[in-house]
Design a protein around this motif. Sequence first.
Motif, PDB file in Angstrom:
ATOM      1  N   UNK A 841       8.432 -12.476  -1.226  1.00  0.00           N
ATOM      2  CA  UNK A 841       9.167 -12.645   0.031  1.00  0.00           C
ATOM      3  C   UNK A 841      10.360 -11.736   0.098  1.00  0.00           C
ATOM      4  N   UNK A 842      11.197 -11.961   1.154  1.00  0.00           N
ATOM      5  CA  UNK A 842      12.388 -11.156   1.393  1.00  0.00           C
ATOM      6  C   UNK A 842      13.603 -12.011   1.071  1.00  0.00           C
ATOM      7  N   UNK A 843      14.460 -11.528   0.126  1.00  0.00           N
ATOM      8  CA  UNK A 843      15.598 -12.287  -0.350  1.00  0.00           C
ATOM      9  C   UNK A 843      16.898 -11.605   0.098  1.00  0.00           C
ATOM     10  N   UNK A 844      17.918 -12.429   0.427  1.00  0.00           N
ATOM     11  CA  UNK A 844      19.238 -11.894   0.765  1.00  0.00           C
ATOM     12  C   UNK A 844      20.273 -12.975   0.478  1.00  0.00           C
ATOM     13  N   UNK A 869      16.117  -7.752  -0.175  1.00  0.00           N
ATOM     14  CA  UNK A 869      15.309  -7.287  -1.311  1.00  0.00           C
ATOM     15  C   UNK A 869      13.896  -7.822  -1.138  1.00  0.00           C
ATOM     16  N   UNK A 870      12.917  -6.884  -0.960  1.00  0.00           N
ATOM     17  CA  UNK A 870      11.524  -7.276  -0.790  1.00  0.00           C
ATOM     18  C   UNK A 870      10.884  -7.429  -2.173  1.00  0.00           C
ATOM     19  N   UNK A 871      10.338  -8.620  -2.450  1.00  0.00           N
ATOM     20  CA  UNK A 871       9.771  -8.944  -3.768  1.00  0.00           C
ATOM     21  C   UNK A 871       8.283  -9.199  -3.617  1.00  0.00           C
ATOM     22  N   UNK A 872       7.466  -8.534  -4.469  1.00  0.00           N
ATOM     23  CA  UNK A 872       6.008  -8.737  -4.526  1.00  0.00           C
ATOM     24  C   UNK A 872       5.634  -9.103  -5.947  1.00  0.00           C
ATOM     25  N   UNK A 873       4.970 -10.273  -6.130  1.00  0.00           N
ATOM     26  CA  UNK A 873       4.575 -10.766  -7.449  1.00  0.00           C
ATOM     27  C   UNK A 873       3.060 -10.759  -7.535  1.00  0.00           C
ATOM     28  N   UNK A 874       2.507 -10.195  -8.620  1.00  0.00           N
ATOM     29  CA  UNK A 874       1.051 -10.141  -8.811  1.00  0.00           C
ATOM     30  C   UNK A 874       0.704 -10.535 -10.241  1.00  0.00           C
ATOM     31  N   UNK A 875      -0.603 -10.857 -10.418  1.00  0.00           N
ATOM     32  CA  UNK A 875      -1.080 -11.221 -11.754  1.00  0.00           C
ATOM     33  C   UNK A 875      -1.277  -9.962 -12.614  1.00  0.00           C
ATOM     34  N   UNK A 876      -1.215 -10.102 -13.948  1.00  0.00           N
ATOM     35  CA  UNK A 876      -1.400  -8.925 -14.819  1.00  0.00           C
ATOM     36  C   UNK A 876      -2.840  -8.443 -14.821  1.00  0.00           C
ATOM     37  N   UNK A 877      -3.069  -7.127 -15.019  1.00  0.00           N
ATOM     38  CA  UNK A 877      -4.403  -6.542 -15.075  1.00  0.00           C
ATOM     39  C   UNK A 877      -5.091  -6.896 -16.381  1.00  0.00           C
ATOM     40  N   UNK A 878      -6.419  -7.031 -16.289  1.00  0.00           N
ATOM     41  CA  UNK A 878      -7.220  -7.355 -17.482  1.00  0.00           C
ATOM     42  C   UNK A 878      -7.411  -6.093 -18.313  1.00  0.00           C
ATOM     43  N   UNK A 879      -6.899  -6.138 -19.589  1.00  0.00           N
ATOM     44  CA  UNK A 879      -7.052  -4.988 -20.482  1.00  0.00           C
ATOM     45  C   UNK A 879      -7.648  -5.389 -21.840  1.00  0.00           C
ATOM     46  N   UNK A 880      -8.285  -6.554 -21.868  1.00  0.00           N
ATOM     47  CA  UNK A 880      -8.874  -7.016 -23.128  1.00  0.00           C
ATOM     48  C   UNK A 880     -10.066  -6.144 -23.509  1.00  0.00           C
ATOM     49  N   UNK A 881     -10.074  -5.640 -24.757  1.00  0.00           N
ATOM     50  CA  UNK A 881     -11.182  -4.840 -25.293  1.00  0.00           C
ATOM     51  C   UNK A 881     -11.445  -5.256 -26.735  1.00  0.00           C
ATOM     52  N   UNK A 882     -12.745  -5.503 -27.037  1.00  0.00           N
ATOM     53  CA  UNK A 882     -13.186  -5.844 -28.392  1.00  0.00           C
ATOM     54  C   UNK A 882     -14.107  -4.748 -28.879  1.00  0.00           C
ATOM     55  N   UNK A 883     -14.006  -4.399 -30.144  1.00  0.00           N
ATOM     56  CA  UNK A 883     -14.812  -3.324 -30.732  1.00  0.00           C
ATOM     57  C   UNK A 883     -16.301  -3.642 -30.583  1.00  0.00           C
ATOM     58  N   UNK A 884     -17.073  -2.700 -30.004  1.00  0.00           N
ATOM     59  CA  UNK A 884     -18.493  -2.907 -29.727  1.00  0.00           C
ATOM     60  C   UNK A 884     -19.411  -2.224 -30.738  1.00  0.00           C
ATOM     61  N   UNK A 885     -18.850  -1.758 -31.837  1.00  0.00           N
ATOM     62  CA  UNK A 885     -19.671  -1.026 -32.821  1.00  0.00           C
ATOM     63  C   UNK A 885     -20.632  -1.978 -33.527  1.00  0.00           C
ATOM     64  N   UNK A 886     -21.939  -1.547 -33.633  1.00  0.00           N
ATOM     65  CA  UNK A 886     -22.954  -2.320 -34.359  1.00  0.00           C
ATOM     66  C   UNK A 886     -22.948  -1.903 -35.828  1.00  0.00           C
ATOM     67  N   UNK A 887     -23.121  -2.880 -36.702  1.00  0.00           N
ATOM     68  CA  UNK A 887     -23.108  -2.618 -38.131  1.00  0.00           C
ATOM     69  C   UNK A 887     -24.256  -3.329 -38.817  1.00  0.00           C
ATOM     70  N   UNK A 888     -24.711  -2.773 -39.940  1.00  0.00           N
ATOM     71  CA  UNK A 888     -25.711  -3.388 -40.817  1.00  0.00           C
ATOM     72  C   UNK A 888     -25.081  -3.560 -42.200  1.00  0.00           C
ATOM     73  N   UNK A 889     -25.154  -4.765 -42.739  1.00  0.00           N
ATOM     74  CA  UNK A 889     -24.582  -5.074 -44.047  1.00  0.00           C
ATOM     75  C   UNK A 889     -25.653  -5.736 -44.891  1.00  0.00           C
TER      76      UNK A 889
END
Length: 1241
Positions: A841-844, A869-889
Amino acid sequence: MLFSHPQTHSLVYKLRLCFLPDLQINSQTYKEARLLLLKSGCITSGASLGLCYPIPSHGCRDVLLWEAGERLDLCPRCMALAQRQVTVQEGPLYRTEGSHVTLWCKVSGYQGPAEQNFQWSIYLPSAPEREVQIVSTVDPSFPYAIYTQRVRGRGIYVERVQGDAVLLHITELQDRDAGEYECHTPNTDERYFGSYSAKMNLVVIPDSLRVTAVPQTLNKVEHDSLELKCEVSKSTAQHSHVSIAWYRQRGSEAPVEVISLSRDFVLRAGSAYAQRQATGDVRLDKVGETTSKLTIYNLHPSDQGEFYCEAAEWIQDPDDSWYAMTRKRSQGAIVNVQATDKEFSVRLETEKRMYIVGEPVEFRCILEAQNVPDRYFSISWAFNSSLIASLGPNAVPVLNNEFAQREALGQLKVAKESDNVFVLKIYRLRLEDSGKYNCRVTEREKTVTGDFIDKESKRPKNIPITVMPLKTSISLEIINNASNVLEGESLRFGCNVRSGFGPQSRLSVTWQLVDKLNRRSEIVRLDREGTLHPGPSYAERSSYGGIQVEQVRPGSFTLEIFNSVKADEGHYECRVAEWTRTLDGEWQMVGERHAGTPVSITALEAGFAVTAISRTPGVTYNESFDLQCIIKPHYPSWVPVSVTWRFQPAGSTEFHDLVTFTRDGGVQWGDRYAGFRTRTAIEKAESSNNVRLSISRASDTEAGKYQCVAELWRKNYNSSWTRLADRTSNLLEIRVLRPVTKLQVSKSKRSITLVENRPIPLNCSVKSQTSPDSHFAVLWYVHKPSDADGKLILKTTHSSAFEYGTYAEEEGLRGRLQFERSASGGLFSLTVQRAEVRDSGSYYCHVEEWLLSPNHAWYKLAEEVSGRTEVTVKQPDNRLQVNQTHKNITVLENDWVTLECLVSNRTSPSSQLSVEWYVWRPGHPEKEVVAWLSRQSTLHYGDLATPGDLRGRLHLESPSPGLFLLSIQNATVRDSGAYNCRVEEWLLDPSDRWYKRAEDISGLITLTVKQPDPTLQVDTATANLTVQEKESFPLDCSILSRSSPDSHFAVTWYSLRAKEAGDHEEQQQEEEEEEEREAVLSVGPDAVFSPEAGRWEGRLRFQRLSAVLFRLTVLQAGGADTGNYSCRVEEWLADPNGVWYRLAEEESGTVAVHVQGAGSTLQSVICSNDALFYFVFFYPFPIFGILIITILLVRFKSRNSSKNSEGKNGVPLLWIKEPHLNYSPTCLEPPVLSIHPGTMD
């Protein structure tokens, strides 16, 4: 405290328990002590303990507990035993290579003999865990080979200092001697208790000390100077100090120390050179970084010899003591000193020639000669050619009768001050002491018998002195602090006797005053004994301390008159009389001198006047104004003046007292205008009596006329007060005006875009204000696009009170608002914590300026609105990343495998992660949950891990942020499968609620767990063995290879015998016969033996010669034991769950055993020999058959027939290699021949 018994290795715990009075020790004490050890991790839950304790009435006592499995006899005698303690020299010690090193070791608290044994070992840096034995006091074979030769050659040995203390000597330290040394004492106690060894570190460093000097020969003459230089250097890495010393040596005599500089930089000379060093004839100077110079002035013949310097390098040990690691000396310099002649001279000295009776006199007879300490002189003193006293070479004075009496009374002294100075001192001269004085010096020579003979004698010129009778010759000087002073100031006079009185004289002083009418009065008198006598007119004043007389030093007197008055004006005189004591003890006045000085005193009230001024006749509301009351003349601050400010309000005709600054510095307020007191300050100048009245926060009440009144006071010597004068100032009129507003609020606009949960900073800036004391009320508003007007969020009043608006209550903002005001007061900040999307919103802000009225009432002066003062609030961007490498043990059973789940990126550093592990196992269509770690770091197990043993073998950890490791201990084949992890990222919303923002899945990790491949191999070679009856024969079972070093073996020996044949079998003897297997002995993988068979009972002996070689010995062999034997080996291995399974099995080759009977008959000989048996019982039958058939064929067919007739088994029977026979117990039964495949060529 935890220690162990060195023989039984039982753990013993020592606890300190404190008991209250009358507390009983019972089983509960044992339980609490055991619980304490369990919590600390010292013992396991399955261990049982024994308890040993005395029973104290109160206080603290040691309690011992031990593992009950191997119980020690500790109770109750254990508590009375002293604890053995071995201590060694504290390390680390730094020692130089090639030096002689000693290390001490001692033991205390022991039992047994007083002489204890010691053993020294070393742990080298190259093998810190391996002990290398060096030397022992009890065992000559104790040293290892590398130290044996050095110990035998006394290069390393142990010195016993006392029965329980030794020194380890290393005569020539080597670089390989560096390491950790251990001193061990063999046990002589009844029970093991305490420490039996101790360790310390020894560091070997290179010897870098270098000491060099130029070798030379110097020829000097007596009284010449000598200079020698020595260079000392080192390059030791450790912090060390160097000491330097110079020595002189003559032939085989012991070296004499000349001078040295210690490691603490203290310079000291040897005893032979101490006096010469004190006089500056011997010096040691540093002339460079590494060079020192020895200088000897005025050489003596005794200085002849070889001079060399010696340096030592010192290092500080851990016990703070200093140790000389190495010591070296330089090459020497030969110094020859040629002596001069033996002449001497005498000189007589005294200070002056004229003296007064009672003064002291001192005569000094000075001997000038060479090598005085090595020569003998006698001295005699004479007065007018008469002997006073004499001193021989022993310096003992001998006086004549008259002077002996004066010496006994302490009036005369004859002494030897030094080797060449002799003194005659008369402390109190008499008139008859006038005359000529002299001394005579005679050199004496000491004979072989010890007697002295006189040689040359010399005396100086006579010194005449004159002793004059007493008469005063003093002169006076009088001084004062000022000739003109102000009434009330102190008068200070000094009377100094400049010269003329002797040390035995005494002085008396009288102070007098002559006024303007020439009247003389005595102020005070100080007699010769130091007693003070005030004059009649000054007695009372002196009793109050108004007059003070003091003798500052001999011949210097002071008079001080405090709080002077006008009557003290006049001419002051100081009269000094000199007194001396006659020989009969009476005092007599020698003479008197006097001196004077005038003093003028100014009255205080002269010129006394008062003036009132102000620089601000017109002021604004709440401003301050000052009123000055100026007093003339300029009195010092100590002059007592009281000042009263009076006030006449506007429109009134009466004056009233406002405030009074009293004469003693106090402040008294009037009771008519109470409001003035809180806003008025009164101040008196430090350098004058001027009084300033400061009024702050001016109002209409302070408008009017002001006037000050001053009173001049004097404090009398008896502490009473007298008012000398009073004066009234002129009138001052003060007008009060109102202020003009200057309020300005910032109108700037701005925009803010931020992520939720971040704070929203809102600023409201006051650019200018009317007064520094202005207060502000700030109202914060927010305007939404859907609303027509702004909504009130928060209001802060001018008194800093908070009021929340309806919007804050409706939207739940109350707990998220933070209001701040800067220290300067012009900037107001509102922070919305943990912003939500709906907070956009707009604050004064709306600012009101308030001022405090002069009557202490607040009023609003002005108001303004800020920019938005014009204020805009938003949610954080998704930046989750998990290693996708395949392995054989791929791992083997029982190995430890770790599976990795790596989060390479995340939305927020403050987010929480939950990790869930899955597995796809062969033969299972659905994936199964192994375990998961919640975002609160709580570990949960899946259905797969719950029923089995997998739960105890799983270990989930996160060694670093974003890295999660799943470890499987003791992996089994059932753990094989494809694993992956699923990661969820949770964020905290502004309302403190967690929500899942994102999730991601890792790549697959294919895990294969295999059992080890069987590689079991048993020796399959065959063998023949012939033994005599009643003897024993061995049956070895050898394993050539195994699958795992952790595998166990089950071994079974078999006896192979042919089954008994019937009639049908007799017709088919040529066919292979079946064998009957009989188990002789079985040994399981758990080393459990099977019961022995009937005929083997008591005749078997089992041996395990190694891990892969087993032997079964058959005792008391008999004929029934003849046959074939073999062994079967089973290899067992434990799976990760501890369950044993059979991995492989294999059978060895056979061993043919034949047992021969004890007799030698024909039957036994035939039966015991295979070839003879075949020849007698078997070969004739086919031969005869062949002959009969040949004859029949020749007779009936009349033709040539083949001589090569084949029997049932063929002609090559004569070429059987090794037929396999099963023998009967006796030769009465026909043998059964069994020919196995491959036995004939």
